[in-house]
Design a protein around this motif. Sequence first.
Motif, PDB file in Angstrom:
ATOM      1  N   CYS A   8      54.174  81.769  72.512  1.00 14.98           N
ATOM      2  CA  CYS A   8      53.733  81.654  73.902  1.00 14.98           C
ATOM      3  C   CYS A   8      53.964  82.989  74.618  1.00 14.98           C
ATOM      4  O   CYS A   8      54.393  83.970  74.014  1.00 14.98           O
ATOM      5  CB  CYS A   8      54.471  80.513  74.592  1.00 14.98           C
ATOM      6  SG  CYS A   8      56.218  80.873  74.860  1.00 14.98           S
ATOM      7  N   HIS A   9      53.725  83.041  75.895  1.00 11.41           N
ATOM      8  CA  HIS A   9      53.841  84.299  76.629  1.00 11.41           C
ATOM      9  C   HIS A   9      55.290  84.736  76.831  1.00 11.41           C
ATOM     10  O   HIS A   9      55.632  85.912  76.683  1.00 11.41           O
ATOM     11  CB  HIS A   9      53.147  84.171  77.984  1.00 11.41           C
ATOM     12  CG  HIS A   9      52.971  85.476  78.689  1.00 11.41           C
ATOM     13  ND1 HIS A   9      53.791  85.883  79.718  1.00 11.41           N
ATOM     14  CD2 HIS A   9      52.083  86.470  78.478  1.00 11.41           C
ATOM     15  CE1 HIS A   9      53.395  87.084  80.116  1.00 11.41           C
ATOM     16  NE2 HIS A   9      52.371  87.468  79.393  1.00 11.41           N
ATOM     17  N   CYS A  10      56.180  83.776  77.128  1.00  8.73           N
ATOM     18  CA  CYS A  10      57.570  84.141  77.433  1.00  8.73           C
ATOM     19  C   CYS A  10      58.446  84.228  76.193  1.00  8.73           C
ATOM     20  O   CYS A  10      59.545  84.766  76.258  1.00  8.73           O
ATOM     21  CB  CYS A  10      58.158  83.153  78.438  1.00  8.73           C
ATOM     22  SG  CYS A  10      58.504  81.525  77.759  1.00  8.73           S
ATOM     23  N   GLY A  11      57.969  83.683  75.074  1.00  6.17           N
ATOM     24  CA  GLY A  11      58.731  83.770  73.833  1.00  6.17           C
ATOM     25  C   GLY A  11      59.628  82.582  73.545  1.00  6.17           C
ATOM     26  O   GLY A  11      60.317  82.565  72.522  1.00  6.17           O
ATOM     27  N   ALA A  12      59.613  81.575  74.403  1.00  4.92           N
ATOM     28  CA  ALA A  12      60.452  80.391  74.168  1.00  4.92           C
ATOM     29  C   ALA A  12      59.914  79.553  73.007  1.00  4.92           C
ATOM     30  O   ALA A  12      60.655  78.816  72.364  1.00  4.92           O
ATOM     31  CB  ALA A  12      60.540  79.542  75.433  1.00  4.92           C
ATOM     32  N   CYS A  74      54.167  75.538  76.297  1.00  8.30           N
ATOM     33  CA  CYS A  74      55.500  75.994  76.670  1.00  8.30           C
ATOM     34  C   CYS A  74      55.789  75.566  78.101  1.00  8.30           C
ATOM     35  O   CYS A  74      55.008  75.846  79.006  1.00  8.30           O
ATOM     36  CB  CYS A  74      55.581  77.510  76.561  1.00  8.30           C
ATOM     37  SG  CYS A  74      57.124  78.159  77.241  1.00  8.30           S
ATOM     38  N   SER A  76      57.981  76.662  80.017  1.00  2.41           N
ATOM     39  CA  SER A  76      58.395  77.770  80.864  1.00  2.41           C
ATOM     40  C   SER A  76      57.208  78.593  81.362  1.00  2.41           C
ATOM     41  O   SER A  76      57.032  78.793  82.552  1.00  2.41           O
ATOM     42  CB  SER A  76      59.379  78.642  80.088  1.00  2.41           C
ATOM     43  OG  SER A  76      59.647  79.817  80.800  1.00  2.41           O
ATOM     44  N   CYS A  77      56.349  79.058  80.450  1.00  2.00           N
ATOM     45  CA  CYS A  77      55.223  79.910  80.880  1.00  2.00           C
ATOM     46  C   CYS A  77      53.908  79.146  80.953  1.00  2.00           C
ATOM     47  O   CYS A  77      52.913  79.680  81.444  1.00  2.00           O
ATOM     48  CB  CYS A  77      55.095  81.127  79.969  1.00  2.00           C
ATOM     49  SG  CYS A  77      54.686  80.742  78.258  1.00  2.00           S
TER      50      CYS A  77
HETATM   51 ZN   LIG Z   1      56.621  80.378  77.114  1.00  2.00          ZN
END
Ligand SMILES: [Zn+2]
Length: 118
Positions: A8-12, A74, A76-77
């Motif tokens: 994903c974009h944030c890496g989570a 995700c 988060s992002c």
């Molecule tokens: Zn993310």
Amino acid sequence: MKTYQGGCHCGAVRFTVTCEPIEKGLRCNCSLCTRKGAMMSPEPVPEADLQIEADEDALGLYQFGTKTARHFFCKSCGVYTFHETARWAGYYRVNLGCIDDLDVFALDYELFDGKHLL
Ligand SMILES: [Zn+2]
């Protein structure tokens, strides 16, 4: 077969997928994919060929209609990373835009008529 890393974009949420070399994409015209606008992997991969590494509680699940497909994102992002298909339980498609070092804009794509699937 080739192995691709993505996330994903944030890496989570990170994943590794093993599949045939990706030479084209797939876009779907269903009510959800029209809104997401994502290009997906053309061939669904079995669960065993998709390794998911996500922070605890990072992965969100969205379902609609008959609730057979499982659309993950995700929390988060907000990025859609992969989903379990409606027609083939245990098989997944991934968001090609999430794959590291893959230029999705250079790929041709086929259209999947998801609009008339459910
Ligand atoms: Zn993310």
